[in-house]
Design an enzyme around this catalytic site. Structure first.
Site, PDB file in Angstrom:
ATOM      1  N   GLY A  78      51.245  -5.656 -30.812  1.00  0.00           N
ATOM      2  CA  GLY A  78      51.626  -4.723 -29.751  1.00  0.00           C
ATOM      3  C   GLY A  78      51.878  -5.412 -28.418  1.00  0.00           C
ATOM      4  CG  ASN A  79      50.056  -9.226 -27.556  1.00  0.00           C
ATOM      5  OD1 ASN A  79      50.209  -9.045 -28.763  1.00  0.00           O
ATOM      6  ND2 ASN A  79      49.910 -10.427 -27.040  1.00  0.00           N
ATOM      7  CE  LYS A  84      47.692   3.518 -36.060  1.00  0.00           C
ATOM      8  NZ  LYS A  84      46.994   2.343 -35.592  1.00  0.00           N
ATOM      9  CE  LYS A  92      46.151  -8.452 -35.703  1.00  0.00           C
ATOM     10  NZ  LYS A  92      47.116  -7.359 -35.837  1.00  0.00           N
TER      11      LYS A  92
HETATM   12  P1  ADP Z   1      47.904  -6.485 -32.631  1.00  0.00           P
HETATM   13  O1  ADP Z   1      48.321  -5.500 -31.600  1.00  0.00           O
HETATM   14  O2  ADP Z   1      48.434  -7.865 -32.373  1.00  0.00           O
HETATM   15  O3  ADP Z   1      48.119  -6.024 -34.034  1.00  0.00           O
HETATM   16  P2  ADP Z   1      45.007  -6.002 -32.743  1.00  0.00           P
HETATM   17  O4  ADP Z   1      44.434  -5.555 -31.445  1.00  0.00           O
HETATM   18  O5  ADP Z   1      45.186  -5.010 -33.815  1.00  0.00           O
HETATM   19  O6  ADP Z   1      46.359  -6.742 -32.391  1.00  0.00           O
HETATM   20  O7  ADP Z   1      44.160  -7.227 -33.330  1.00  0.00           O
HETATM   21  C1  ADP Z   1      43.854  -8.362 -32.525  1.00  0.00           C
HETATM   22  C2  ADP Z   1      42.426  -8.218 -32.001  1.00  0.00           C
HETATM   23  O8  ADP Z   1      41.493  -8.357 -33.085  1.00  0.00           O
HETATM   24  C3  ADP Z   1      41.976  -9.263 -31.035  1.00  0.00           C
HETATM   25  O9  ADP Z   1      42.382  -8.989 -29.721  1.00  0.00           O
HETATM   26  C4  ADP Z   1      40.447  -9.227 -31.196  1.00  0.00           C
HETATM   27  O10 ADP Z   1      39.865  -8.448 -30.176  1.00  0.00           O
HETATM   28  C5  ADP Z   1      40.201  -8.505 -32.511  1.00  0.00           C
HETATM   29  N1  ADP Z   1      39.335  -9.183 -33.472  1.00  0.00           N
HETATM   30  C6  ADP Z   1      38.460  -8.542 -34.276  1.00  0.00           C
HETATM   31  N2  ADP Z   1      37.798  -9.390 -35.064  1.00  0.00           N
HETATM   32  C7  ADP Z   1      38.243 -10.638 -34.755  1.00  0.00           C
HETATM   33  C8  ADP Z   1      37.931 -11.957 -35.229  1.00  0.00           C
HETATM   34  N3  ADP Z   1      37.030 -12.139 -36.190  1.00  0.00           N
HETATM   35  N4  ADP Z   1      38.594 -13.014 -34.693  1.00  0.00           N
HETATM   36  C9  ADP Z   1      39.517 -12.818 -33.716  1.00  0.00           C
HETATM   37  N5  ADP Z   1      39.853 -11.591 -33.227  1.00  0.00           N
HETATM   38  C10 ADP Z   1      39.229 -10.518 -33.727  1.00  0.00           C
HETATM   39 MG    MG Z   2      46.540  -4.598 -30.265  1.00  0.00          MG
END
Ligand code: ADP
Ligand code: MG
Length: 307
Positions: free
Chosen positions: A11-12, A125, A271
Site C-alpha cells: 500500500g505504501n 475484511k 506474505k
Molecule cells: P503492505 O501494505 O506492504 O501489504 P502490510 O502492512 O500488510 O504491508 O505488512 C507489512 C507490515 O508487517 C510491516 O510494516 C510490519 O509492521 C508488519 N509485520 C508483522 N510481522 C512482521 C515480522 N515478523 N517482520 C516484519 N514485519 C512484520
Molecule cells: Mg500496509
C-alpha cells in the site's frame, strides 16, 4: 541472467500512512516506486507488477456513497476495476516517462474465486467508511451488509476474503511478457469473480493481494516472487527486544517460524505464506523494502526464502 519477476507492491507504494490521497500524494509515491521498478527493468528482467488498492477503493466507495442522490452507486467489483484503471494509468505513465523505449500495459484483471469458498459465510475484511454503531445497524438492515467493529476506530462494512483460484487473464499476461511488454496486473488482488454455468460474475469480496500475486507467479511461471513492503526485512520476535533480522531462509526454517506465529495475520502472515508456497516449488521468494528492490534481486538485501 534475465528473470521473470512478479513484483507485488504494498500500500505504501501508492499512499503513505497519514496522507490524504490527493492526486499529488499518489503521484509522488508512484514516481518513487517507478524509480525502483525502472532500475529492475534496466537490468533486463521481465516484470509483472501487482499493486494494492485498499485506500483507493475506500475513496471510490465513499464518492459513490456521498453522490448517490445524483449518480447511481456502483457495486464493489466495479469500484475495484475503477481503481485498477486509474492506478494502472498513473504507473504506466510514470514508468513510460522513465523508460521511453519500453512498452507497458495495464491489464484489468479478474481473479476467479470459488462461490462455495467458506470465506463467503464469514466476511472478515473491513472496507470503506467508518460508521457509528447506530449507522452500522441501519446499513446492516437496509443493505444487508455485514458490519463489524474495526480495531476501536468505528464500524465498517465487512466483506469476504476468499482464496484466489485462477487469474482469468493469465494467457493475455503471458503473451504480453513473451513480447517484452511490462505488465501491470491483478491490482488489489484482482476483481473477484465467480463462474457459474460458464459465465463470470463480479462478487462483493476482496482478495488478498499477496495471495493473488502468488497465484499469478505460479501461473505465469515466474522465477521470482518479490513482495515490496514498508520494512527492509522480515524478523522473528518482531517488535520485541530480542527481534532478529532474517536474510536468507530455508523453506524448513520459514515453515517453522510461520508455525511458531512470528508473522502477524493481516500483514506479514500472508506474505510469508505466499513466499513459503512459492519456494516449495523450488523457486525464489523475496520480501524487502521498495527502495532495496535491485539489491534484493541480487541477493544483497531483504529476506529471501529459497526452496
Ligand atoms: P503492505 O501494505 O506492504 O501489504 P502490510 O502492512 O500488510 O504491508 O505488512 C507489512 C507490515 O508487517 C510491516 O510494516 C510490519 O509492521 C508488519 N509485520 C508483522 N510481522 C512482521 C515480522 N515478523 N517482520 C516484519 N514485519 C512484520
Ligand atoms: Mg500496509
Amino acid at each position: 541472467m534475465k528473470q521473470r519477476v512478479v513484483l507485488a507492491l504494498g500500500g505504501n507504494a501508492i499512499l503513505q500512512p497519514g496522507q490524504e490521497g490527493t492526486y499529488d500524494n499518489q503521484k509522488a509515491n508512484i514516481d518513487t516506486s517507478s524509480d525502483s521498478i525502472a532500475a529492475i527493468l534496466k537490468d533486463g528482467h521481465e516484470l509483472v507488477i501487482v499493486h494494492g488498492n485498499g485506500p483507493q477503493v475506500g475513496q471510490i466507495l465513499r464518492q459513490n456513497e456521498l453522490a448517490q442522490a445524483e449518480v447511481p452507486q456502483q457495486p464493489l467489483p466495479v469500484c475495484s476495476a475503477e481503481s485498477q484503471g486509474f492506478i494502472g494509468y498513473m504507473m504506466q505513465q510514470s514508468l513510460k516517462n522513465r523508460l521511453p523505449e519500453k512498452n507497458i500495459a495495464t491489464v484489468l484483471t479478474m481473479t476467479e474465486v470459488d462461490g462455495q469458498d467458506p470465506a463467503f459465510k464469514t466476511p472478515t475484511k473491513p472496507i470503506g467508511t467508518f460508521y457509528s454503531e447506530e449507522e452500522s445497524l441501519a446499513l446492516a438492515t437496509s443493505k444487508g451488509w455485514t458490519m463489524g467493529e474495526d480495531a476501536g476506530r468505528g464500524y465498517r462494512r465487512l466483506v469476504p476474503s476468499p482464496k484466489p483460484k485462477a487469474i482469468v487473464e493469465v494467457d493475455t499476461i503471458k503473451t504480453l511478457l513473451a513480447n517484452d511488454i511490462v505488465v501491470i496486473s491483478t491490482g488489489g488482488g484482482g476483481i473477484p469473480v465467480v463462474k457459474e454455468e460458464e459465465q463470470f460474475r463480479g462478487v462483493a469480496a476482496v482478495i488478498d493481494k499477496d495471495s493473488s500475486a502468488l497465484r499469478l507467479s505460479i501461473d505465469v511461471e515466474a522465477d521470482v516472487l518479490m513482495i515490496l513492503t514498508d520494512v527492509p526485512n522480515v524478523y522473528i520476535n518482531y517488535g520485541k527486544s530480542n527481534q532478529e533480522k532474517l536474510t536468507a531462509l530455508s523453506l524448513e526454517k520459514a515453515q517453522q517460524y510461520y508455525a511458531e506465529g512470528h508473522f502477524s495475520d493481516g500483514s506479514m502472515g500472508p506474505k510469508m505464506q505466499a513466499c513459503i508456497e512459492f519456494a516449495s516449488l523450488g523457486k525464489t521468494a523475496i520480501i524487502c523494502a521498495l527502495t532495496d528492490a535491485v539489491d534484493a534481486l541480487a541477493g544483497k538485501a531483504g529476506t529471501r526464502v529459497v526452496g
